[in-house]
Each structure stands twice: as structure tokens, then as C-alpha cells.
Design a protein around this motif. Structure first.
Motif, PDB file in Angstrom:
ATOM      1  N   ASP A 298       0.817  -1.210   0.000  1.00 29.84           N
ATOM      2  CA  ASP A 298       0.000   0.000   0.000  1.00 29.84           C
ATOM      3  C   ASP A 298       0.858   1.271   0.000  1.00 29.84           C
ATOM      4  OD1 ASP A 298      -2.468   1.288  -0.082  1.00 29.84           O
ATOM      5  OD2 ASP A 298      -2.504   1.578   2.100  1.00 29.84           O
ATOM      6  N   ALA A 299       1.986   1.208  -0.709  1.00 28.09           N
ATOM      7  CA  ALA A 299       2.903   2.356  -0.762  1.00 28.09           C
ATOM      8  C   ALA A 299       2.616   3.271  -1.947  1.00 28.09           C
ATOM      9  CB  ALA A 299       4.353   1.871  -0.822  1.00 28.09           C
ATOM     10  N   GLY A 300       1.488   3.080  -2.625  1.00 28.57           N
ATOM     11  CA  GLY A 300       1.091   3.988  -3.698  1.00 28.57           C
ATOM     12  C   GLY A 300       1.693   3.640  -5.046  1.00 28.57           C
ATOM     13  N   ILE A 301       1.662   4.624  -5.945  1.00 21.99           N
ATOM     14  CA  ILE A 301       2.184   4.462  -7.306  1.00 21.99           C
ATOM     15  C   ILE A 301       3.230   5.538  -7.565  1.00 21.99           C
ATOM     16  CG2 ILE A 301       1.618   4.474  -9.770  1.00 21.99           C
ATOM     17  CD1 ILE A 301      -1.201   3.614  -9.026  1.00 21.99           C
ATOM     18  N   VAL A 302       4.417   5.114  -7.954  1.00 22.26           N
ATOM     19  CA  VAL A 302       5.481   6.060  -8.301  1.00 22.26           C
ATOM     20  C   VAL A 302       5.228   6.576  -9.713  1.00 22.26           C
ATOM     21  CG1 VAL A 302       7.961   6.388  -8.611  1.00 22.26           C
ATOM     22  CG2 VAL A 302       7.133   4.857  -6.829  1.00 22.26           C
ATOM     23  N   ASP A 303       5.192   7.894  -9.879  1.00 12.29           N
ATOM     24  CA  ASP A 303       4.958   8.456 -11.217  1.00 12.29           C
ATOM     25  C   ASP A 303       6.028   7.986 -12.190  1.00 12.29           C
ATOM     26  OD1 ASP A 303       2.704   9.745 -10.402  1.00 12.29           O
ATOM     27  OD2 ASP A 303       3.645  11.697 -10.144  1.00 12.29           O
ATOM     28  N   THR A 304       7.301   8.120 -11.783  1.00 12.34           N
ATOM     29  CA  THR A 304       8.415   7.606 -12.583  1.00 12.34           C
ATOM     30  C   THR A 304       9.446   7.001 -11.641  1.00 12.34           C
ATOM     31  OG1 THR A 304       8.128   9.220 -14.375  1.00 12.34           O
ATOM     32  CG2 THR A 304      10.284   8.177 -14.187  1.00 12.34           C
ATOM     33  N   LEU A 305       9.900   5.804 -11.986  1.00 15.65           N
ATOM     34  CA  LEU A 305      10.904   5.095 -11.189  1.00 15.65           C
ATOM     35  C   LEU A 305      12.109   4.815 -12.071  1.00 15.65           C
ATOM     36  CD1 LEU A 305      11.647   3.549  -8.533  1.00 15.65           C
ATOM     37  CD2 LEU A 305      10.578   1.528  -9.573  1.00 15.65           C
ATOM     38  N   SER A 306      13.307   5.144 -11.570  1.00 14.64           N
ATOM     39  CA  SER A 306      14.511   4.880 -12.359  1.00 14.64           C
ATOM     40  C   SER A 306      15.446   3.930 -11.620  1.00 14.64           C
ATOM     41  CB  SER A 306      15.243   6.181 -12.695  1.00 14.64           C
ATOM     42  OG  SER A 306      15.953   6.678 -11.575  1.00 14.64           O
ATOM     43  N   TYR A 307      16.178   3.181 -12.433  1.00 14.99           N
ATOM     44  CA  TYR A 307      17.071   2.126 -11.936  1.00 14.99           C
ATOM     45  C   TYR A 307      18.442   2.346 -12.554  1.00 14.99           C
ATOM     46  CZ  TYR A 307      19.043  -2.695 -12.261  1.00 14.99           C
ATOM     47  OH  TYR A 307      19.840  -3.801 -12.235  1.00 14.99           O
ATOM     48  N   GLN A 308      19.484   2.240 -11.728  1.00 10.75           N
ATOM     49  CA  GLN A 308      20.838   2.393 -12.249  1.00 10.75           C
ATOM     50  C   GLN A 308      21.794   1.492 -11.477  1.00 10.75           C
ATOM     51  OE1 GLN A 308      22.675   6.279 -11.915  1.00 10.75           O
ATOM     52  NE2 GLN A 308      23.965   5.898 -13.701  1.00 10.75           N
ATOM     53  N   GLU A 309      22.614   0.746 -12.227  1.00 10.60           N
ATOM     54  CA  GLU A 309      23.660  -0.054 -11.607  1.00 10.60           C
ATOM     55  C   GLU A 309      24.939   0.766 -11.575  1.00 10.60           C
ATOM     56  OE1 GLU A 309      25.947  -4.377 -12.032  1.00 10.60           O
ATOM     57  OE2 GLU A 309      24.214  -3.906 -13.290  1.00 10.60           O
ATOM     58  N   LEU A 310      25.462   0.989 -10.378  1.00  6.03           N
ATOM     59  CA  LEU A 310      26.646   1.808 -10.185  1.00  6.03           C
ATOM     60  C   LEU A 310      27.906   0.996 -10.476  1.00  6.03           C
ATOM     61  CD1 LEU A 310      25.578   3.543  -6.845  1.00  6.03           C
ATOM     62  CD2 LEU A 310      25.282   4.382  -9.194  1.00  6.03           C
ATOM     63  N   PRO A 311      29.047   1.671 -10.724  1.00  7.23           N
ATOM     64  CA  PRO A 311      30.300   0.943 -10.968  1.00  7.23           C
ATOM     65  C   PRO A 311      30.648  -0.036  -9.859  1.00  7.23           C
ATOM     66  CG  PRO A 311      30.550   3.253 -11.523  1.00  7.23           C
ATOM     67  CD  PRO A 311      29.209   3.114 -10.888  1.00  7.23           C
ATOM     68  N   SER A 312      30.211   0.258  -8.643  1.00  8.04           N
ATOM     69  CA  SER A 312      30.473  -0.634  -7.510  1.00  8.04           C
ATOM     70  C   SER A 312      29.651  -1.907  -7.569  1.00  8.04           C
ATOM     71  CB  SER A 312      30.167   0.100  -6.198  1.00  8.04           C
ATOM     72  OG  SER A 312      28.780   0.432  -6.139  1.00  8.04           O
ATOM     73  N   GLY A 313      28.624  -1.912  -8.453  1.00  2.77           N
ATOM     74  CA  GLY A 313      27.722  -3.050  -8.525  1.00  2.77           C
ATOM     75  C   GLY A 313      26.443  -2.840  -7.744  1.00  2.77           C
ATOM     76  N   ASP A 314      26.399  -1.798  -6.922  1.00  6.80           N
ATOM     77  CA  ASP A 314      25.189  -1.483  -6.169  1.00  6.80           C
ATOM     78  C   ASP A 314      24.104  -0.944  -7.097  1.00  6.80           C
ATOM     79  OD1 ASP A 314      26.413  -2.223  -3.807  1.00  6.80           O
ATOM     80  OD2 ASP A 314      27.150  -0.197  -3.384  1.00  6.80           O
ATOM     81  N   ILE A 315      22.861  -1.133  -6.721  1.00  5.06           N
ATOM     82  CA  ILE A 315      21.727  -0.628  -7.489  1.00  5.06           C
ATOM     83  C   ILE A 315      21.187   0.622  -6.810  1.00  5.06           C
ATOM     84  CG2 ILE A 315      19.436  -1.126  -8.408  1.00  5.06           C
ATOM     85  CD1 ILE A 315      21.728  -2.777  -9.612  1.00  5.06           C
ATOM     86  N   GLU A 316      20.924   1.638  -7.611  1.00  8.74           N
ATOM     87  CA  GLU A 316      20.411   2.912  -7.088  1.00  8.74           C
ATOM     88  C   GLU A 316      19.013   3.148  -7.659  1.00  8.74           C
ATOM     89  OE1 GLU A 316      23.080   6.511  -6.429  1.00  8.74           O
ATOM     90  OE2 GLU A 316      21.973   7.068  -8.248  1.00  8.74           O
ATOM     91  N   TRP A 317      18.061   3.402  -6.776  1.00  8.14           N
ATOM     92  CA  TRP A 317      16.676   3.653  -7.163  1.00  8.14           C
ATOM     93  C   TRP A 317      16.310   5.110  -6.907  1.00  8.14           C
ATOM     94  CZ3 TRP A 317      14.001  -0.052  -9.664  1.00  8.14           C
ATOM     95  CH2 TRP A 317      14.413  -1.381  -9.529  1.00  8.14           C
ATOM     96  N   ARG A 318      15.644   5.730  -7.890  1.00 11.74           N
ATOM     97  CA  ARG A 318      15.178   7.105  -7.744  1.00 11.74           C
ATOM     98  C   ARG A 318      13.688   7.176  -8.080  1.00 11.74           C
ATOM     99  NH1 ARG A 318      19.677  11.123  -7.878  1.00 11.74           N
ATOM    100  NH2 ARG A 318      21.602   9.898  -7.939  1.00 11.74           N
TER     101      ARG A 318
END
Length: 230
Positions: free
Chosen positions: A33-53
Motif C-alpha cells: 500500500d505504498a502507492g504508485i510512483v509516477d516515474t521510477l529509475s534504476y541504475q547499476e553503479l560501478p560498484s555493482g550497487d543498485i540505485e533507485w530514484r
């Protein structure tokens, strides 16, 4: 129903994300029940970590003050606003939430462009966001992101098959939706006007082709008569 300004923000943000090297998708439903994100972006960083915006798009005060849940569940979270709206609500934006300001391209700016822009405007960072821990499990974000992308692929495949997959009633409903954005001062921007113009152009072209064929046939018959008389 999205307004023309909302669609302009959405399209500009999509290009903004792509230029930043991230993958983005619109209208992603969140779990718990956390709603709807208008736009969600995904990026894999050079470290291998995933960053969500996460990005929330607002175009009016009433839209900004809507009771709809703000789905700021990412590592970085933003409001995307026109400049005038930001100036009106700046003091109401929570600490740590970033702000991207949308500005449309003016005719003067377009005249100086070396390439035609792919978006109707551009975004600038008014306030940088502060990093947070994810508000939902990363695995669920990934699942919802993939599901939203699959939905968009399905839409694209439907469009690729053409209008034959849609009923006349559905097409009529879509035309009525576009009528809400009818711009009497800019006929070239209106779907209906474009459709009528294209139909008329096609009809004129078909008639001209038929007339050319009749003229050619008439000329050939005259040549045959002349040859017979001689």
C-alpha cells in the motif's frame, strides 16, 4: 486523464533519465500500500550497487496538495515541478526531497539549437535530494519495475500491429480523449485536424493518380486512331 503539461514533464523526465544513464518507467505500483510512483529509475553503479530514484510529477497546487500517497520509497526522491508551482509551494517540500524544475523550450531557444530536441523542454536541479534507505525491499522494487516495463512493451506491440486490433468503439473513445486537448490556435498539434488533412491529401492524391491514368489512356487511344488513319 493527463494534461498536456503533465505529458510534457513526463516525456522530458524520461529523456533526462536516459541522458543520465538510467533506465526509467512510468506509473509503477508499489507493494504494501505504498502507492504508485509516477516515474521510477534504476541504475547499476560501478560498484555493482543498485540505485533507485523516485519522481513525483505535479503541475498545479491542487495536484501538489492531493491526498494521493507520495511514493517516495527510493534512495533518492524528487518532485518534478514547473517553475511557478515550485515558487508557490517551495516551503512545503519536505527536507531531503529533491526538486527538478521543468522549463519548456522557447521558440527563440529552438531557433538556436543545432539539433531538434527530442523533448518539449528541459529540467534543472533546484534542490538536490538526500540519500535514504529504501522504504520497500529492493527485490520488490525490481519485480515491480520489470512488471511496469512489460506493460509498456505490451502497449508498444499493440501499436505495432496497427489499429486493426482495436474496436471502432475504442477508437472513438480515444478520439474523444484527444478532443479534450484541442488547441484552436495550433491545428497542426491536433490529432483530428491531422487526420482530416491526411485523409484529404490521400483523396486528392488518389484522384490525381486516377486522372493521370485516364489522360494517359486517352492519349494512347488518340495515337492508335491517328496510326489507323494514316
Amino acid at each position: 486523464m493527463k494534461t498536456k503539461l503533465t505529458l510534457a514533464l513526463e516525456r522530458t523526465l524520461y529523456d533526462y533519465c536516459r541522458e543520465a544513464g538510467t533506465m526509467a518507467v512510468e506509473e509503477v505500483t508499489m507493494p504494501n500500500d505504498a502507492g504508485i510512483v509516477d516515474t521510477l529509475s534504476y541504475q547499476e553503479l560501478p560498484s555493482g550497487d543498485i540505485e533507485w530514484r523516485c519522481y513525483e510529477l505535479k503541475v498545479t497546487k491542487s495536484d501538489f496538495h492531493s491526498k494521493a500517497k507520495l511514493s517516495f520509497v527510493g534512495h533518492y526522491n524528487y518532485f518534478v515541478l514547473p517553475l511557478k508551482l515550485y515558487q508557490a509551494v517551495a516551503t512545503e517540500i519536505p527536507a531531503g526531497i529533491g526538486v527538478l524544475i521543468y522549463r519548456p523550450f522557447t521558440k527563440e531557444l529552438l531557433a538556436t539549437a543545432t539539433e531538434t530536441p527530442t523533448a518539449p523542454g528541459y529540467l534543472t536541479v533546484m534542490r538536490p535530494p538526500r540519500r535514504r534507505e529504501l522504504a520497500v525491499p529492493a527485490s520488490q522494487l525490481t519485480t515491480r519495475f520489470i512488471a511496469a516495463q512489460a506493460r509498456e512493451v505490451h502497449k508498444a506491440k499493440q501499436m505495432a500491429t496497427g489499429l486493426k486490433t482495436f474496436s471502432t468503439e475504442r477508437l472513438y473513445q480515444e478520439l474523444k480523449k484527444r478532443h479534450q486537448h484541442y488547441d484552436v490556435y495550433d491545428p497542426e498539434a491536433n490529432f483530428y485536424d491531422q487526420f482530416i488533412a491526411d485523409t484529404q491529401t490521400t483523396a486528392v492524391t488518389a484522384l490525381q493518380d486516377e486522372l493521370d491514368a485516364l489522360n494517359l489512356e486517352h492519349h494512347q487511344l488518340l495515337e492508335q486512331l491517328r496510326s489507323q488513319r494514316s
